[in-house]
Design an enzyme around this catalytic site. Structure first.
Site, PDB file in Angstrom:
ATOM      1  CD  GLU A 194       1.044  -1.091  -2.598  1.00 49.49           C
ATOM      2  OE1 GLU A 194       0.464  -0.028  -2.298  1.00 49.49           O
ATOM      3  OE2 GLU A 194       0.490  -1.981  -3.243  1.00 49.49           O
ATOM      4  CG  ASP A 199      -2.413   1.181   0.318  1.00 48.64           C
ATOM      5  OD1 ASP A 199      -2.361   0.005  -0.027  1.00 48.64           O
ATOM      6  OD2 ASP A 199      -3.148   2.035  -0.231  1.00 48.64           O
TER       7      ASP A 199
HETATM    8  C1  GLC Z   1      -2.724  -0.999  -2.525  1.00 44.17           C
HETATM    9  C2  GLC Z   1      -3.302  -2.269  -1.969  1.00 44.17           C
HETATM   10  C3  GLC Z   1      -4.484  -2.673  -2.787  1.00 44.17           C
HETATM   11  C4  GLC Z   1      -5.505  -1.572  -2.739  1.00 44.17           C
HETATM   12  C5  GLC Z   1      -4.898  -0.263  -3.164  1.00 44.17           C
HETATM   13  C6  GLC Z   1      -5.772   0.893  -2.829  1.00 44.17           C
HETATM   14  O1  GLC Z   1      -2.188  -1.191  -3.780  1.00 44.17           O
HETATM   15  O2  GLC Z   1      -2.342  -3.266  -1.932  1.00 44.17           O
HETATM   16  O3  GLC Z   1      -5.027  -3.870  -2.330  1.00 44.17           O
HETATM   17  O4  GLC Z   1      -6.573  -1.886  -3.561  1.00 44.17           O
HETATM   18  O5  GLC Z   1      -3.677   0.002  -2.510  1.00 44.17           O
HETATM   19  O6  GLC Z   1      -5.757   1.161  -1.466  1.00 44.17           O
END
Ligand code: GLC
Ligand code: MG
Length: 692
Positions: free
Chosen positions: A384, A314
């Site tokens: 991500e 993440d």
């Molecule tokens: C990522 C997740 C999101 C979350 C953020 C903080 O972007 O997809 O849902 O709020 O990280 O962890």
């Protein structure tokens, strides 16, 4: 002395014979007392013969005998050295050597010529489960692990083998699980560790892989480490990013949180400000402290030991921040600093993608690799990172030949498809990835997730099918957010119903609309919770018609088409590992083909993303046959229709998968228009794939 050189062959033979005479005790030569004797000497033999009154020259005597299994060694040797036994023996021996060598050579050649097999994360779409919203087994209104367990059939029905589950760690749920209080525990809302272990085992039994969400950038402010850091426990003192600041004075710098406003919050207990790139309840970990890094590595081990198959990492670009803490440059230098409150106001030069980030991720990867060595236990990693117009930053997360990192970074470009619905735009977005991806890497496509509005709403319900068709026929791994396979749409959430912290700051940024309960059937709460009437977010009112049960019965439904394409993708070589070539793009239509050298069956996709119906003329492409038959149209009545290649008709939002047969390949003449991750050719005569 007369030495006889023993040839290797003779030696082999002798050894064999000795072994033979040792192993097979020659019962025929037992003496009167029953003592087993392996051999009898010539003298003994003559003596015995004499005692029964027979006198014979041994040579002559042996010559009159026929060889048989129980013969003594000397006799056997005498025969075996005769040409009629020796020659065939040697011929057979060398034949055996040659056959063995030939087999080894063939094996090595086949291995060298075979393209790599696709790994599990390439072979099937990845399905994202948002656990709060998938299936509620206990009736508290929030989905849970047992609920997912109840729905494993659904994945198999869709021919999906990889399931990514958004966080289910123990959490105060300020950001619905992305704020982790304990990385080694399951939140009671979702179940217990035993539920998790049972789910994982059940998934593995069915050949399903489980990808966990992993959040290295931050913890919850309720995490033990943060509590110890606040009280300056010497070991935890530097676990987070602390800076001196005045409770009512200016913030340490102009950095802003992704959810808006300053990314610094004053902590009364410690009397300093801490950094949080997301909510103030999500303090950023300090990865410049090696102990923090080691904690994270240990947690990765913890889950890998349990058997999870991979991680979605993440928010990786936020993991490191510049140590100098300088102000970031404003996008609009004239904007008054007090109005700089969103991530769009700043160039995030010092809070994202810092030097050293990739080294950390490669270390994470190395841990995964130590668990990947068992056969069929490959551990997968996807990162991500939204880099918008800086695609080269995203591409840096890919592994290279020399260093291993992500199997792929998520490709979010197709999320922009609805903003400018046209064929040219679709091609442009696809090409951002294909044109920048390092050679030989594996693409992937995302059209929805828990942070973005559903395609059914942003593009409109008329475009859901064509977008799913694009997703499942492009090269690489498709990702499907739960509900996209039935065309679920956003819910309307009133101000008072808002749950998402991002929505509390800015209503239009709320992510609640795309997180509504999964629509399983037309029963109470769409079958999401059939125990009580509670759901954590409202169910979409269209659930009576848009649900899994109804769509399973309809061969022309979004669900049936998804399933058909998912099966087709898996069964057709051209679709899962063939060339991808651009054919055409205009205001409405985007068209491309998929083919594999040596294979006569190829696929042409004609997808209308525009607002008007279109007639596409592909007569200038000699590699396509004149008549093209539709294998699947998003509009079922057009299945099986035959079009002249000069007149392929599509309505707005209609997509066609055309299967055709040809011996002419398009890619050799259009290298600039075509991409393949790993070239492979098909040899129809013996039905194999080889590197070419
Ligand atoms: C990522 C997740 C999101 C979350 C953020 C903080 O972007 O997809 O849902 O709020 O990280 O962890
Ligand atoms: Mg950080």
């Amino acid at each position: 002395m007369n030495y006889k050189l023993i040839e290797p062959l003779d030696l082999l033979w002798k050894i064999g014979l000795d072994l033979y005479t040792l192993g097979v005790t020659n019962l025929g030569f037992r003496d009167a007392d029953g003592d087993a004797s392996d051999t009898i000497s010539e003298a003994e033999s003559v003596e015995k013969q004499e005692s029964v009154g027979v006198k014979m020259d041994p040579e002559e005597k042996y010559n009159q005998m026929k060889p048989y299994a129980g013969m003594p060694k000397e006799v056997l040797l005498l025969y075996s050295s005769q040409a009629r036994y020796r020659v065939p023996r040697e011929v057979l021996f060398w034949l055996m050597v040659c056959v063995t060598l030939a087999l080894v050579a063939v094996t090595i050649t086949v291995i060298a010529l075979s393209p790599r097999c696709l790994s599990w994360w390439q072979a099937s779409p990845v399905y994202q489960v948002y656990p709060r919203s998938f299936k509620d087994s206990d009736g508290d209104g929030v989905g849970d692990l047992k609920g997912i367990m109840e729905k494993l059939d659904h994945f198999q029905y869709l021919n999906i083998k990889s399931v990514w589950i958004s966080p289910f760690y123990r959490s105060p749920m300020k950001d619905f699980g992305y704020d982790v209080e304990d990385f080694r525990d399951i939140d009671p809302l979702f179940g217990t560790m035993q539920d998790f272990e049972e789910l994982l085992a059940a998934m593995h039994d069915r050949g399903l892989k489980l990808i966990m969400d992993f959040i290295p950038n931050h913890t919850s402010d309720r995490h033990r480490w943060f509590n110890l850091s606040r009280i300056r426990d010497p070991h935890y003192d530097d676990y987070y990013v602390w800076v001196d600041c005045d409770p009512n004075g200016p913030k340490p710098n102009n950095w802003v949180s992704i959810f808006g406003n300053s990314s610094w919050t004053y902590d009364e207990v410690r009397g300093q400000c801490y950094l949080h790139q997301f909510l103030k309840e999500q303090p950023d970990l300090n990865f410049r402290n090696p102990n923090v890094f080691q904690e994270i590595i240990d947690i990765i081990h913890f889950w890998l030991k349990k058997g999870v198959d991979g991680f979605r990492m993440d928010a990786v670009k936020h993991i490191l921040e510049a140590a100098h803490l300088r102000d970031e440059p404003q996008v609009d230098p004239n904007k008054p600093p007090e109005l700089v409150t969103t991530e769009w106001d700043l160039h995030s030069d010092y809070t994202t993608s810092q030097v050293g980030l990739h080294d950390l991720l490669r270390e994470f990867r190395a841990v995964l690799d130590t668990y990947s060595r068992e056969p069929s236990k490959y551990r997968f990693m996807v990162t991500e990172s939204y880099d918008y117009d800086e695609v080269e930053k995203t591409m840096m997360y890919y592994s290279t030949h020399l260093v291993r990192e992500s199997d792929f970074p998520f490709n979010f470009y197709l999320l922009d498809l609805p903003h400018n619905a046209s064929g040219v735009w679709a091609k442009h977005l696809v090409h951002i990835w294909m044109g920048n991806m390092p050679r030989g890497e594996w693409p992937n496509w995302v059209v929805g997730n828990h942070d973005r509005h559903r395609i059914g709403s942003s593009a409109g319900p008329a475009y859901v099918r064509v977008i799913n068709m694009l997703l499942l026929t492009l090269p690489g791994t498709p990702t499907t957010y739960y509900g996209e396979e039935i065309g679920m749409e956003n819910i309307n959430v009133t101000q008072s119903e808002i749950q998402d912290p991002a929505g509390k700051y800015n209503t239009s940024a709320s992510r609640d609309p795309e997180r509504s309960p999964m629509q399983w059937n037309g029963d109470m709460n769409a079958g999401f919770n059939n125990k009580t009437n509670i759901t954590w977010l409202p169910v979409h009112p269209d659930y009576e018609t848009v649900n899994v049960e109804v769509q399973m019965k309809d061969s022309g439904s979004v669900l049936s088409q998804y399933r058909f394409l998912s099966n087709l993708r898996e069964s057709e070589l051209a679709l899962h590992r063939g060339w991808f070539c651009y054919i055409h793009a205009d205001a409405n239509v985007f068209s491309y083909l998929r083919e594999l050298d040596g294979l006569n069956r190829a696929y042409l996709m004609v997808l209308n993303f525009g607002k008007e119906s279109a007639i596409t003329d592909l007569s200038s492409i000699p590699e396509l046959p004149d008549q093209l038959m539709v294998l699947l149209s998003t509009n079922q009545v057009n299945d099986g229709k035959v079009y002249q290649k000069s007149q392929i008709q599509t309505e707005a939002g209609e997509g066609l998968v055309i299967q055709y047969s040809t011996s002419r390949r398009y890619n050799p003449n259009h290298p600039e228009e075509c991409y393949v991750s790993e070239k492979a050719c098909y040899l129809p005569t013996i039905n194999i794939l080889y590197k070419c």
